[in-house]
Design a protein around this motif. Structure first.
Motif, mmCIF file in Angstrom:
data_model
loop_
_atom_site.group_PDB
_atom_site.id
_atom_site.type_symbol
_atom_site.label_atom_id
_atom_site.label_comp_id
_atom_site.label_asym_id
_atom_site.label_seq_id
_atom_site.Cartn_x
_atom_site.Cartn_y
_atom_site.Cartn_z
ATOM 1 N N LEU A 129 -5.887 -0.592 -4.440
ATOM 2 C CA LEU A 129 -6.481 -1.918 -4.547
ATOM 3 C C LEU A 129 -7.356 -1.983 -5.789
ATOM 4 O O LEU A 129 -7.891 -0.979 -6.240
ATOM 5 C CB LEU A 129 -7.283 -2.283 -3.299
ATOM 6 C CG LEU A 129 -8.628 -1.622 -3.029
ATOM 7 C CD1 LEU A 129 -9.340 -2.329 -1.859
ATOM 8 C CD2 LEU A 129 -8.498 -0.146 -2.709
ATOM 9 N N LEU A 130 -7.473 -3.193 -6.350
ATOM 10 C CA LEU A 130 -8.255 -3.431 -7.557
ATOM 11 C C LEU A 130 -9.147 -4.635 -7.337
ATOM 12 O O LEU A 130 -8.764 -5.589 -6.656
ATOM 13 C CB LEU A 130 -7.340 -3.733 -8.753
ATOM 14 C CG LEU A 130 -6.295 -2.716 -9.182
ATOM 15 C CD1 LEU A 130 -5.406 -3.326 -10.265
ATOM 16 C CD2 LEU A 130 -6.954 -1.448 -9.686
ATOM 17 N N LEU A 131 -10.320 -4.618 -7.947
ATOM 18 C CA LEU A 131 -11.172 -5.794 -7.992
ATOM 19 C C LEU A 131 -10.901 -6.499 -9.314
ATOM 20 O O LEU A 131 -11.055 -5.910 -10.390
ATOM 21 C CB LEU A 131 -12.645 -5.392 -7.890
ATOM 22 C CG LEU A 131 -13.656 -6.543 -7.888
ATOM 23 C CD1 LEU A 131 -13.468 -7.442 -6.678
ATOM 24 C CD2 LEU A 131 -15.080 -5.992 -7.932
ATOM 25 N N LEU A 132 -10.504 -7.760 -9.238
ATOM 26 C CA LEU A 132 -10.153 -8.490 -10.447
ATOM 27 C C LEU A 132 -11.404 -8.987 -11.172
ATOM 28 O O LEU A 132 -12.525 -8.864 -10.686
ATOM 29 C CB LEU A 132 -9.214 -9.643 -10.099
ATOM 30 C CG LEU A 132 -7.894 -9.234 -9.424
ATOM 31 C CD1 LEU A 132 -6.944 -10.435 -9.348
ATOM 32 C CD2 LEU A 132 -7.218 -8.072 -10.142
ATOM 33 N N GLY A 133 -11.198 -9.580 -12.341
ATOM 34 C CA GLY A 133 -12.288 -9.912 -13.242
ATOM 35 C C GLY A 133 -13.281 -10.920 -12.713
ATOM 36 O O GLY A 133 -14.416 -10.981 -13.203
ATOM 37 N N ASP A 134 -12.884 -11.734 -11.714
ATOM 38 C CA ASP A 134 -13.822 -12.711 -11.173
ATOM 39 C C ASP A 134 -14.834 -12.083 -10.225
ATOM 40 O O ASP A 134 -15.767 -12.741 -9.758
ATOM 41 C CB ASP A 134 -13.080 -13.848 -10.470
ATOM 42 C CG ASP A 134 -12.237 -13.387 -9.280
ATOM 43 O OD1 ASP A 134 -12.296 -12.187 -8.913
ATOM 44 O OD2 ASP A 134 -11.514 -14.219 -8.710
ATOM 45 N N GLY A 135 -14.659 -10.782 -9.926
ATOM 46 C CA GLY A 135 -15.581 -10.083 -9.049
ATOM 47 C C GLY A 135 -15.430 -10.409 -7.584
ATOM 48 O O GLY A 135 -16.160 -9.853 -6.745
ATOM 49 N N ARG A 136 -14.497 -11.272 -7.244
ATOM 50 C CA ARG A 136 -14.336 -11.707 -5.848
ATOM 51 C C ARG A 136 -12.942 -11.440 -5.300
ATOM 52 O O ARG A 136 -12.785 -11.189 -4.104
ATOM 53 C CB ARG A 136 -14.653 -13.199 -5.745
ATOM 54 C CG ARG A 136 -14.529 -13.749 -4.342
ATOM 55 C CD ARG A 136 -15.264 -15.057 -4.180
ATOM 56 N NE ARG A 136 -15.080 -15.610 -2.839
ATOM 57 C CZ ARG A 136 -15.788 -16.605 -2.323
ATOM 58 N NH1 ARG A 136 -16.750 -17.171 -3.045
ATOM 59 N NH2 ARG A 136 -15.549 -17.051 -1.095
ATOM 60 N N THR A 137 -11.946 -11.477 -6.166
ATOM 61 C CA THR A 137 -10.563 -11.320 -5.718
ATOM 62 C C THR A 137 -10.149 -9.853 -5.750
ATOM 63 O O THR A 137 -10.328 -9.173 -6.763
ATOM 64 C CB THR A 137 -9.614 -12.132 -6.606
ATOM 65 O OG1 THR A 137 -10.035 -13.499 -6.617
ATOM 66 C CG2 THR A 137 -8.191 -12.039 -6.093
#
Length: 368
Positions: A167-175
């Motif tokens: 899993l990865l945390l995307l650049g918006d910090g929420r997705t």
């Protein structure tokens, strides 16, 4: 919420004490003096398990004991703590500070769950998210841990698929992006894959605050045995993923793809000789944002390829026995192998024959 078995918790707490005892003061000093270090798990030739911190020159700075085989490592730049996760169906994760300020802490999985080997911190370092198997219901979940309260498990949300892996945390910090491998397993059967004929991998985006599904993408029906496993983000924010094929060995499906929000998954066409060299198995994916490249490795095919992220063109290929671990390093990559080699791709190689390096490697920046 179910609680862990007491005997397992006691065992893991004892394992954590051994972690600190294994670190000499001189090793801490060497760790602190480097610009960046690399963290990875290993199996020693004597059968013991552990994690290691490597210098940029590929030198082993120190090692730590683990109670069983580890898999991947994640890092929180806020607290400067890392977490190494057990290989599935493992039931532990060890939190450690490679600078030596704090004693390590062992997280035990709750009853009815085991770790899938991967996790990620929230941008503020307050929460840790880990892919887990709800094995009795054959569904993937993301366990949520409060890093401010000794990593107490405070909840979970679904991955909207089965066999959730990286899993990865995307650049918006929420997705959060999750690779659902689509393979059913149960600890009663070890690592046996129970649904190869009916597996259904997927790539999903989930809101980490609400647990709501944002997007779900599946491969075409003819590729339902192409398990999506590992991912990384390039400098444009594109998610790159690598797959492992569970269909006939004579098939040669595409194994590397890209995912952009709001668009269908795109599998990357490759020269046939490169694709065949992977032997239907991608073991690790790592992006080098500074260089604009992505590397993929195959321990099954003893091969590594570097891809230009913008064009999708193969830049270089390397033949390395049992190569899997990958991390960005300057303008290129560092790689580790199951034969004990630590390789600067295109450069020097350092051999540590007592170590069988595991699947993944993490670069930890120490500047600032």
């Amino acid at each position: 919420m179910k609680t862990p078995l007491i005997d397992r918790r006691d065992f893991l707490r004892a394992a954590g004490i051994g972690f600190v005892a294994a670190m000499a003061p001189s090793a801490w000093a060497k760790t602190l003096s480097t610009h960046a270090v690399f963290a990875t798990a290993f199996v020693k030739r004597d059968g013991s398990y552990g994690g290691a911190i490597l210098s940029e020159a590929g030198k082993v700075l120190h090692v730590i004991d683990l109670p069983a085989r580890g898999h991947d490592v994640t890092f929180d730049p806020v607290s400067k703590r890392s977490v190494v996760f057990a290989r599935q169906p493992g039931t532990f994760a060890v939190v450690f500070d490679h600078t030596g300020r704090d004693e390590p802490l062992t997280i035990a999985s709750v009853s009815g769950r085991h770790f899938f080997g991967h996790g990620v911190f929230s941008t503020d370092g307050a929460l840790l998210y880990a892919t887990e198997n709800d094995f009795d219901n054959a569904v993937g979940v993301v366990g949520v841990y409060d890093a401010r309260v000794k990593f107490k498990r405070i909840g979970e949300f679904p991955t909207y698929g089965m066999g959730s892996h990286e899993l990865l945390l995307l650049g918006d910090g929420r997705t959060i992006a999750v690779a659902n491998g689509g393979i059913e397993t149960h600890p009663d059967y070890g690592r046996a894959e129970l649904n190869i004929a009916t597996m259904k991998p997927s790539y999903v985006l989930v809101d980490r605050l609400t647990g709501d599904l944002i997007e779900k993408h599946e491969l075409p029906p003819e590729l339902h045995q192409l398990s999506i496993r590992h991912m990384d983000l390039d400098r444009s924010g594109m998610v790159w993923f690598g797959c492992q094929y569970r269909g006939p060995g004579t098939d040669r499906p595409l194994l590397v793809g890209r995912a952009a929000r709001g668009k269908d998954l795109q599998l990357l066409d490759m020269p046939q000789d490169v694709l065949s060299g992977f032997r239907n198995y991608i073991g690790s994916v790592a992006a080098n944002p500074a260089a604009g490249t992505v590397a993929v490795s195959s321990p099954e095919g003893n091969s590594l390829a570097v891809i230009d992220a913008a064009s999708g063109r193969i830049v270089t290929t390397n033949a390395l026995a049992e190569v899997c671990g990958l991390a960005p390093d300057g303008a290129n990559f560092m790689a580790t192998t199951g034969t004990g080699e630590i390789v600067e791709v295109g450069g020097a190689t350092r051999s540590e024959p007592d170590y069988v390096w595991d699947n993944h490697m993490l670069r930890i920046e120490q500047a600032g």
